[in-house]
Scaffold this active site. Structure first.
Site, PDB file in Angstrom:
ATOM      1  N   LYS A 174       0.855  -1.199   0.000  1.00 24.82           N
ATOM      2  CA  LYS A 174       0.000   0.000   0.000  1.00 24.82           C
ATOM      3  C   LYS A 174       0.884   1.241   0.000  1.00 24.82           C
ATOM      4  O   LYS A 174       1.578   1.511   0.973  1.00 24.82           O
ATOM      5  CB  LYS A 174      -0.888   0.040   1.249  1.00 24.82           C
ATOM      6  CG  LYS A 174      -1.906   1.160   1.153  1.00 24.82           C
ATOM      7  CD  LYS A 174      -2.507   1.540   2.494  1.00 24.82           C
ATOM      8  CE  LYS A 174      -1.951   2.793   3.086  1.00 24.82           C
ATOM      9  NZ  LYS A 174      -2.037   4.010   2.264  1.00 24.82           N
ATOM     10  N   GLY A 227       6.877   5.012   8.219  1.00 23.42           N
ATOM     11  CA  GLY A 227       5.927   6.110   8.402  1.00 23.42           C
ATOM     12  C   GLY A 227       6.136   6.754   9.751  1.00 23.42           C
ATOM     13  O   GLY A 227       7.216   6.664  10.341  1.00 23.42           O
ATOM     14  N   GLU A 249      10.091   1.429  10.482  1.00 23.89           N
ATOM     15  CA  GLU A 249      11.017   2.554  10.244  1.00 23.89           C
ATOM     16  C   GLU A 249      10.234   3.828  10.464  1.00 23.89           C
ATOM     17  O   GLU A 249       9.366   4.173   9.663  1.00 23.89           O
ATOM     18  CB  GLU A 249      11.547   2.502   8.802  1.00 23.89           C
ATOM     19  CG  GLU A 249      12.349   1.268   8.463  1.00 23.89           C
ATOM     20  CD  GLU A 249      13.627   1.162   9.267  1.00 23.89           C
ATOM     21  OE1 GLU A 249      14.132   2.205   9.724  1.00 23.89           O
ATOM     22  OE2 GLU A 249      14.095   0.037   9.472  1.00 23.89           O
ATOM     23  N   CYS A 283      13.062  11.556   6.412  1.00 22.31           N
ATOM     24  CA  CYS A 283      13.211  11.119   7.812  1.00 22.31           C
ATOM     25  C   CYS A 283      14.631  11.348   8.310  1.00 22.31           C
ATOM     26  O   CYS A 283      14.863  11.448   9.509  1.00 22.31           O
ATOM     27  CB  CYS A 283      12.833   9.654   7.933  1.00 22.31           C
ATOM     28  SG  CYS A 283      13.751   8.604   6.809  1.00 22.31           S
ATOM     29  N   GLU A 386       8.795  15.662  15.983  1.00 21.92           N
ATOM     30  CA  GLU A 386       9.165  15.736  14.570  1.00 21.92           C
ATOM     31  C   GLU A 386       8.219  16.706  13.852  1.00 21.92           C
ATOM     32  O   GLU A 386       7.005  16.566  13.950  1.00 21.92           O
ATOM     33  CB  GLU A 386       9.043  14.343  13.947  1.00 21.92           C
ATOM     34  CG  GLU A 386       9.521  14.284  12.515  1.00 21.92           C
ATOM     35  CD  GLU A 386       9.289  12.918  11.881  1.00 21.92           C
ATOM     36  OE1 GLU A 386       8.205  12.345  12.073  1.00 21.92           O
ATOM     37  OE2 GLU A 386      10.198  12.457  11.179  1.00 21.92           O
TER      38      GLU A 386
HETATM   39  P1  NDP Z   1       2.056   7.924   8.257  1.00 24.64           P
HETATM   40  O1  NDP Z   1       2.465   7.140   9.461  1.00 24.64           O
HETATM   41  O2  NDP Z   1       0.901   8.827   8.372  1.00 24.64           O
HETATM   42  O3  NDP Z   1       1.705   6.941   7.054  1.00 24.64           O
HETATM   43  C1  NDP Z   1       2.605   5.990   6.544  1.00 24.64           C
HETATM   44  C2  NDP Z   1       1.817   4.933   5.795  1.00 24.64           C
HETATM   45  O4  NDP Z   1       1.008   4.220   6.718  1.00 24.64           O
HETATM   46  C3  NDP Z   1       0.854   5.518   4.766  1.00 24.64           C
HETATM   47  O5  NDP Z   1       0.759   4.631   3.670  1.00 24.64           O
HETATM   48  C4  NDP Z   1      -0.441   5.573   5.548  1.00 24.64           C
HETATM   49  O6  NDP Z   1      -1.564   5.612   4.733  1.00 24.64           O
HETATM   50  C5  NDP Z   1      -0.341   4.264   6.319  1.00 24.64           C
HETATM   51  N1  NDP Z   1      -1.192   4.181   7.496  1.00 24.64           N
HETATM   52  C6  NDP Z   1      -1.752   5.178   8.219  1.00 24.64           C
HETATM   53  N2  NDP Z   1      -2.507   4.670   9.227  1.00 24.64           N
HETATM   54  C7  NDP Z   1      -2.410   3.317   9.141  1.00 24.64           C
HETATM   55  C8  NDP Z   1      -2.949   2.221   9.893  1.00 24.64           C
HETATM   56  N3  NDP Z   1      -3.768   2.402  10.931  1.00 24.64           N
HETATM   57  N4  NDP Z   1      -2.626   0.966   9.535  1.00 24.64           N
HETATM   58  C9  NDP Z   1      -1.807   0.761   8.487  1.00 24.64           C
HETATM   59  N5  NDP Z   1      -1.273   1.745   7.714  1.00 24.64           N
HETATM   60  C10 NDP Z   1      -1.568   2.998   8.046  1.00 24.64           C
HETATM   61  O7  NDP Z   1       3.357   8.651   7.761  1.00 24.64           O
HETATM   62  P2  NDP Z   1       3.465   9.722   6.603  1.00 24.64           P
HETATM   63  O8  NDP Z   1       2.952   9.137   5.323  1.00 24.64           O
HETATM   64  O9  NDP Z   1       2.900  10.999   7.120  1.00 24.64           O
HETATM   65  O10 NDP Z   1       5.058   9.836   6.430  1.00 24.64           O
HETATM   66  C11 NDP Z   1       5.827  10.680   7.183  1.00 24.64           C
HETATM   67  C12 NDP Z   1       6.471   9.921   8.334  1.00 24.64           C
HETATM   68  O11 NDP Z   1       7.264   8.852   7.839  1.00 24.64           O
HETATM   69  C13 NDP Z   1       7.425  10.803   9.114  1.00 24.64           C
HETATM   70  O12 NDP Z   1       7.217  10.597  10.494  1.00 24.64           O
HETATM   71  C14 NDP Z   1       8.794  10.278   8.719  1.00 24.64           C
HETATM   72  O13 NDP Z   1       9.796  10.485   9.671  1.00 24.64           O
HETATM   73  C15 NDP Z   1       8.519   8.842   8.507  1.00 24.64           C
HETATM   74  N6  NDP Z   1       9.547   8.246   7.664  1.00 24.64           N
HETATM   75  C16 NDP Z   1      10.449   7.388   8.224  1.00 24.64           C
HETATM   76  C17 NDP Z   1      11.480   6.852   7.470  1.00 24.64           C
HETATM   77  C18 NDP Z   1      12.446   5.878   8.055  1.00 24.64           C
HETATM   78  O14 NDP Z   1      13.093   5.187   7.283  1.00 24.64           O
HETATM   79  N7  NDP Z   1      12.597   5.791   9.357  1.00 24.64           N
HETATM   80  C19 NDP Z   1      11.639   7.229   6.057  1.00 24.64           C
HETATM   81  C20 NDP Z   1      10.625   8.128   5.571  1.00 24.64           C
HETATM   82  C21 NDP Z   1       9.625   8.622   6.355  1.00 24.64           C
HETATM   83  P3  NDP Z   1      -2.217   7.040   4.389  1.00 24.64           P
HETATM   84  O15 NDP Z   1      -1.214   7.808   3.643  1.00 24.64           O
HETATM   85  O16 NDP Z   1      -3.401   6.673   3.611  1.00 24.64           O
HETATM   86  O17 NDP Z   1      -2.568   7.663   5.722  1.00 24.64           O
END
Ligand code: NDP
Length: 483
Positions: A174, A227, A249, A283, A386
Site C-alpha cells: 500500500k 511512516g 522505520e 526522515c 518531529e
Molecule cells: P504515516 O504514518 O501517516 O503513514 C505511513 C503509511 O502508513 C501511509 O501509507 C499511511 O496511509 C499508512 N497508514 C496510516 N494509518 C495506518 C494504519 N492504521 N494501519 C496501516 N497503515 C496505516 O506517515 P506519513 O505518510 O505521514 O510519512 C511521514 C512519516 O514517515 C514521518 O514521520 C517520517 O519520519 C517517517 N519516515 C520514516 C522513514 C524511516 O526510514 N525511518 C523514512 C521516511 C519517512 P495514508 O497515507 O493513507 O494515511
C-alpha cells in the site's frame, strides 16, 4: 484526470465498493486524479491472489526471481522521465530531486536486491569431529504487507517490495494515498516484467482503512512499515499480539553536531542541504543543529545569510531547489509547530510564514518558508517532536559530552551527522549518540548493503542488504546426522 486502479492478481481494477479518493497536486492545490478507496474486501481479494501465487513463486529459483526484479528495474529506467515528472507533481518535490534521487534509487533498489538474493548466504555450524551438521534454511515467509509513506514515494515503495519479492514472498503493498501515482505506474509493468499474477498486489486507499486491513489480516505474516511513530505504535499494537514479524522505520529528530574544528564551508553547505532537502520531509533530515560555542555566532550568521535567500519555487521548474510541502493538512501542521515554538519563547531567525506562491500556476499551492529558530531549550516541543518540514533549531554546546547529551535529548534515534576533522572525537561522539545511523563529515551517503533503521522512537529492526533479506525469510535450523 488520472484514474488510478488497484493491481490484484492479473487485474487492474477499482475498489470493490466503487469509492474513490481525490488526488491533489500540492504545488497547485488542484485535483488531478482519483484513486480507489479500497477496504478490507479488496485486501481479502489481494490475499487470495497472493496465496495462490505463493507456492510457485517461493520455489522459483533465485535467478528467475532476480530476472523479474531486473526487468522491472529496466522498465523504471526506460520510463524515468515520466516517473520523475509524476513524482514531482504528486509530492511537490523539485523535479531535479525526483530525477536525480527518487527515480534512480527506485531502479537501484530493484537491481540491488536482484543481485543480493543471488549472493544471499546461509549459515552452517559444523563441530570438530562432527557427528552432526546444522545448517540454516531460510524460507520465504508467505504473504507479507509493505506500507510506505509519501515523502519518497517510489523510492521507499520499491525499497520495501524488492527484498520481499526477491526472498520469495508474495506481497500486498500500500503506497501512501497522498502520493500514489508512481506506484500506480509501476503496477502497469509488473506482469510485463515477468512476475506471475498475484506475486505483487498494489492496493490503494486510506491508512486506517486499507492499511489497517493489511496489518490486521490474520494470514499476512509480516509487516514492513515506514511512516510516522504514532502510526508505527498503532501497527505494533495490532500486529504484535498476532505474532507477526514487524519492521518499523519511523520518525526522526536528527541532530547535526558541528564542532569548531570542522571544515566550515562543507559543514555549512551540507547542513543546509540536510535540513531543507525535499522541504525537510526526509526522515534523515537534520532538524536540531548543535554548534560548538566558539563558532556558534559565525556559523549561525553564515547559515541565516544563505537560508534567508532560499525561497520555495514551482517544483516543475528545472532549477528549483525547494518545492511545495505535501498537503494542506501537512502545511497546517508545520505552521502550528512554528507558532508553538514562538509561544515557547524561541527566537525566529528567518522564515516562519507561509511562502507566497511563486507563480500563477501555484496560486493554490502549499509553500512554507525555510525557518530557523534559536533559544529553544532541548525540552521545548520544537526540539522534541518531529515537524517533518523546513524548520530547524540552533543550539549551543561547550564540550563533547554536552554535545552528546543534547543529541540524545529527544525521544528519537534515527540519524545524526558529526562535523569535525578529529577522527577520534568523531568516533567517540558517534559511539555516544543514540542513533541507528551516524554520518561523519557527510550526509545521505547510502550504500544499500548497510543496516538502515533507528533506535528509541525511530523504530524497530533494520532494513538494507542482508538485514532486509533476513527479515523477509524465516530461518529454520536443520540438524543432520552424518554418522
Ligand atoms: P504515516 O504514518 O501517516 O503513514 C505511513 C503509511 O502508513 C501511509 O501509507 C499511511 O496511509 C499508512 N497508514 C496510516 N494509518 C495506518 C494504519 N492504521 N494501519 C496501516 N497503515 C496505516 O506517515 P506519513 O505518510 O505521514 O510519512 C511521514 C512519516 O514517515 C514521518 O514521520 C517520517 O519520519 C517517517 N519516515 C520514516 C522513514 C524511516 O526510514 N525511518 C523514512 C521516511 C519517512 P495514508 O497515507 O493513507 O494515511
Amino acid at each position: 484526470m488520472l484514474q488510478l486502479l488497484n493491481l490484484i492478481g492479473s487485474e487492474l481494477k477499482p475498489a470493490n465498493d466503487g469509492e474513490w479518493l481525490d488526488q491533489i497536486e500540492p504545488a497547485t492545490g488542484e485535483i488531478t486524479g482519483r484513486l480507489p478507496r479500497s477496504k478490507a474486501s479488496d485486501v481479502d481479494q489481494a490475499y487470495a491472489a497472493a496465496a495462490q501465487a505463493f507456492p510457485t513463486w517461493s520455489t522459483t529459483p533465485v535467478e528467475g526471481r532476480a530476472a523479474c526484479l531486473r526487468k522491472l528495474a529496466q522498465l523504471i529506467s526506460h520510463n524515468s522521465a515520466q516517473l520523475a515528472e509524476a513524482e514531482s507533481r504528486d509530492n511537490g518535490k523539485p523535479i531535479s530531486l525526483a530525477q536525480s534521487v527518487d527515480i534512480p534509487r527506485a531502479e537501484q533498489n530493484l537491481a540491488f536486491f536482484a543481485s543480493a538474493i543471488e549472493q544471499f548466504p546461509s549459515e552452517a555450524h559444523i563441530p570438530a569431529g562432527p557427528s552432526h551438521i546444522n545448517y540454516t534454511h531460510r524460507k520465504p515467509i508467505g504473504v507479507v504487507g509493505c506500507i510506505s509513506p509519501w515523502n519518497l514515494p517510489l523510492y521507499l515503495f520499491t525499497w520495501k517490495i524488492a527484498p520481499a519479492l526477491a526472498a520469495g514472498n508474495c506481497v500486498i503493498a500500500k503506497p501512501s494515498e497522498i502520493t500514489p501515482v508512481t506506484a500506480w505506474m509501476l503496477s502497469q509493468w509488473v506482469l510485463e516484467a515477468g512476475f506471475p499474477p498475484g506475486v505483487l498486489n498494489i492496493v490503494h486507499g486510506l491508512g486506517p482503512e486499507v492499511g489497517q486491513a493489511i496489518v490486521s489480516h490474520p494470514s499476512i505474516k509480516a509487516i514492513s512499515f515506514t511512516g510516522g511513530t504514532v502510526t508505527g505504535a498503532h501497527i505494533a499494537r495490532t500486529a504484535g499480539p498476532m505474532f507477526k514479524k514487524m519492521s518499523l522505520e519511523l520518525g526522526g529528530k536528527n541532530p547535526a553536531i558541528i564542532f569548531a574544528d570542522c571544515d566550515f564551508e562543507k559543514a555549512l553547505q551540507t547542513t543546509i542541504r540536510s535540513s531543507f532537502a525535499n522541504q525537510g520531509q526526509i526522515c534523515l533530515c537534520s532538524s536540531r543543529i548543535l554548534i560548538e560555542d566558539s563558532i556558534y555566532d559565525r556559523f549561525r550568521d553564515a547559515l541565516i545569510e544563505k537560508v534567508g535567500r532560499m525561497q520555495p519555487n514551482d517544483p516543475m521548474i528545472p532549477g528549483t531547489k525547494m518545492g511545495a510541502v505535501v498537503s494542506l493538512a501537512h502545511r497546517d501542521k508545520i505552521m502550528e509547530h512554528i507558532q508553538s515554538a514562538q509561544a515557547e519563547g524561541a527566537t525566529l531567525l528567518c522564515g516562519g510564514s507561509i511562502a507566497d506562491a511563486p507563480n500563477a500556476r501555484c496560486e493554490g499551492g502549499y509553500f512554507v518558508q525555510p525557518t530557523v529558530f534559536e533559544d529553544a531549550g532541548p525540552e521545548c516541543r520544537i526540539n522534541q517532536e518531529e515537524v517533518f518540514g523546513p524548520v530547524i533549531t540552533l543550539q549551543r554546546f561547550h564540550t563533547e559530552n554536552e554535545a552528546v547529551q543534547l543529541a540524545n535529548s529527544s525521544p528519537f534515534g534515527l540519524a545524526c551527522t558529526i562535523w569535525t576533522q578529529h577522527i577520534g572525537k568523531a568516533h567517540r561522539v558517534a559511539a555516544g549518540v543514540e542513533s541507528g545511523i551516524a554520518w561523519i563529515n557527510c550526509w545521505l551517503v547510502r550504500d544499500l548493503r548497510t543496516p538502515f533503521g533507528g533506535v528509541k522512537d525511530s523504530g524497530v529492526g533494520r532494513e538494507g542488504g542482508w538485514n532486509a533479506l533476513q527479515f523477509f525469510t524465516e530461518p529454520q535450523n536443520v540438524c543432520v546426522s552424518i554418522t
